[in-house]
Write a protein that holds these residues in place. Structure first.
Motif, PDB file in Angstrom:
ATOM      1  N   PRO A   1       0.755  -1.175  -0.073  1.00 19.86           N
ATOM      2  CA  PRO A   1       0.203  -0.050  -0.066  1.00 19.86           C
ATOM      3  C   PRO A   1       0.876   1.185   0.051  1.00 19.86           C
ATOM      4  O   PRO A   1       1.805   1.463   0.715  1.00 19.86           O
ATOM      5  CB  PRO A   1      -0.975  -0.108   1.273  1.00 19.86           C
ATOM      6  CG  PRO A   1      -0.792  -1.716   1.572  1.00 19.86           C
ATOM      7  CD  PRO A   1       0.332  -2.128   1.045  1.00 19.86           C
ATOM      8  N   GLY A   2       0.462   2.109  -0.822  1.00 19.77           N
ATOM      9  CA  GLY A   2       1.112   3.351  -1.126  1.00 19.77           C
ATOM     10  C   GLY A   2       2.334   3.501  -2.139  1.00 19.77           C
ATOM     11  O   GLY A   2       2.691   4.475  -2.520  1.00 19.77           O
ATOM     12  N   ASP A   3       2.346   2.269  -2.693  1.00 24.18           N
ATOM     13  CA  ASP A   3       3.217   2.334  -4.049  1.00 24.18           C
ATOM     14  C   ASP A   3       2.352   2.611  -5.356  1.00 24.18           C
ATOM     15  O   ASP A   3       1.364   2.561  -5.169  1.00 24.18           O
ATOM     16  CB  ASP A   3       3.919   0.769  -4.208  1.00 24.18           C
ATOM     17  CG  ASP A   3       4.904   0.224  -3.068  1.00 24.18           C
ATOM     18  OD1 ASP A   3       5.012   1.147  -2.354  1.00 24.18           O
ATOM     19  OD2 ASP A   3       5.249  -0.802  -2.911  1.00 24.18           O
ATOM     20  N   VAL A   4       3.330   2.889  -6.374  1.00 26.31           N
ATOM     21  CA  VAL A   4       2.636   3.296  -7.597  1.00 26.31           C
ATOM     22  C   VAL A   4       3.198   2.549  -8.580  1.00 26.31           C
ATOM     23  O   VAL A   4       4.341   2.525  -8.941  1.00 26.31           O
ATOM     24  CB  VAL A   4       2.748   4.764  -7.944  1.00 26.31           C
ATOM     25  CG1 VAL A   4       2.043   5.351  -9.221  1.00 26.31           C
ATOM     26  CG2 VAL A   4       2.251   5.682  -6.725  1.00 26.31           C
ATOM     27  N   LEU A   5       2.274   1.609  -9.233  1.00 29.18           N
ATOM     28  CA  LEU A   5       2.670   0.628 -10.405  1.00 29.18           C
ATOM     29  C   LEU A   5       2.374   1.330 -11.391  1.00 29.18           C
ATOM     30  O   LEU A   5       1.365   1.728 -12.114  1.00 29.18           O
ATOM     31  CB  LEU A   5       1.657  -0.516 -10.329  1.00 29.18           C
ATOM     32  CG  LEU A   5       1.718  -1.581 -11.293  1.00 29.18           C
ATOM     33  CD1 LEU A   5       3.239  -2.199 -11.243  1.00 29.18           C
ATOM     34  CD2 LEU A   5       0.809  -2.604 -11.186  1.00 29.18           C
TER      35      LEU A   5
END
Length: 307
Positions: A85-89
């Protein structure tokens, strides 16, 4: 808050990625950044095994669209990639991932073999950029060569096991998990509200019936509006989650709760923040079974006692 629409760059930040392994700390190069989402809508990618919102990152030199991750299912493709959570793919197999739906489309078309990804992790004042490659098996249903019909493999016995726990039993079990997490973090218990549970259960059932996954339903009603429509004029903070796979209903809701509790500790407004908010005195929990034994649930926390 309005966000400008940015041109999607097909080649994004490739100079930032020096390694394909998350185990090597030197693989991530930090760059100044800003991360945002285009809306509060959260959708689910079944193939990726994650929920997220359409978002973007801004750097000194470019802007790029991506999928802002809000929840990751344990053992999923997203988990194997190392997403949290909080990552950007940003990319899968060199294709821009602008939404959960787009992630499903890309993965459905991807051949079995190596799956390449590009994503960013947020750090203090910067983004860490990664190239990650994992082994991927495309388990899409096969088509019958003789009839052209879709052949779906389904373990009927397993599906019956997955939906064998009564809904109210599952809801009570999830409430105990919530209170266990609160106790472990020095927060008092919340009572299980029958009234708010009916609101939560109706939302879980509605998400399955109308095929959406969001806090705001297709009729435009947010959690507070749905509670008010049921006769409860109180502020509520809502968590929603879903999980599928070869496991018991208890394992599914426990897995969702564990994923939410693994979110950043310094955000009082994320799922973890709602669960551990000391102001909340009661919670409504509603569960529902979806296709294939999937469990959907909603948690409605309130600082006002609701029977």
């Amino acid at each position: 808050m309005r966000h400008p629409v940015f041109t999607v760059l097909i080649v994004i930040l490739l100079a930032c990625f020096a390694s394909s392994s998350l185990d090597d700390a030197a693989s991530a190069r930090q760059i100044s950044r800003q991360v945002g989402t285009y809306s509060d809508r959260v959708d689910s990618s079944e193939r990726l095994g994650a929920n997220g919102s359409s978002g973007y990152i801004l750097t000194a030199r470019s802007s790029n669209r991506g999928l802002y991750i809000t929840m990751v299912i344990r053992g999923s493709v997203a988990a194997k990639l190392g997403l949290e959570p909080g990552d950007v793919l940003l990319q899968l197999n060199n294709k821009v991932v602008s939404s959960a739906t787009e992630a499903d489309r890309i993965l459905a078309a991807a051949p079995s073999g190596q799956l390449h990804s590009v994503f960013v992790k947020q750090a203090s004042g910067a983004l860490n950029c990664y190239n990650q490659t994992i082994s991927y098996t495309n388990d899409s249903p096969s088509e019958s060569s003789s009839t052209g019909a879709t052949t779906i493999r389904r373990d009927v016995t397993l599906e019956r096991i997955q939906t064998s726990v009564p809904i109210q039993t599952l809801e009570s079990y999830l409430c105990e998990i919530v209170n266990s997490d609160r106790a472990a973090n020095g927060v008092g218990r919340v009572s299980l509200s029958s009234g708010l549970s009916s609101v939560a259960r109706a939302h879980a059932e509605d998400m399955i019936k109308r095929g959406f996954f969001a806090h705001v339903n297709p009729s435009g009603m947010d959690p507070r509006a749905r509670a008010a429509a049921a006769g409860y004029n109180v502020d509520v903070a809502e968590n929603i989650a879903t999980k599928n796979g070869p496991m018991s209903p208890q394992q599914k809701v426990a897995g969702c709760e564990a994923t939410m509790m693994a979110e950043p500790k310094d955000d009082p407004h994320n799922h973890r923040g709602n669960i551990l908010n000391p102001k909340f005195v009661c919670v409504g929990i509603g569960c529902a079974y979806g296709p294939g034994g999937a469990v959907y649930f909603a948690q409605e926390f309130s600082a006002t006692p609701v029977p």
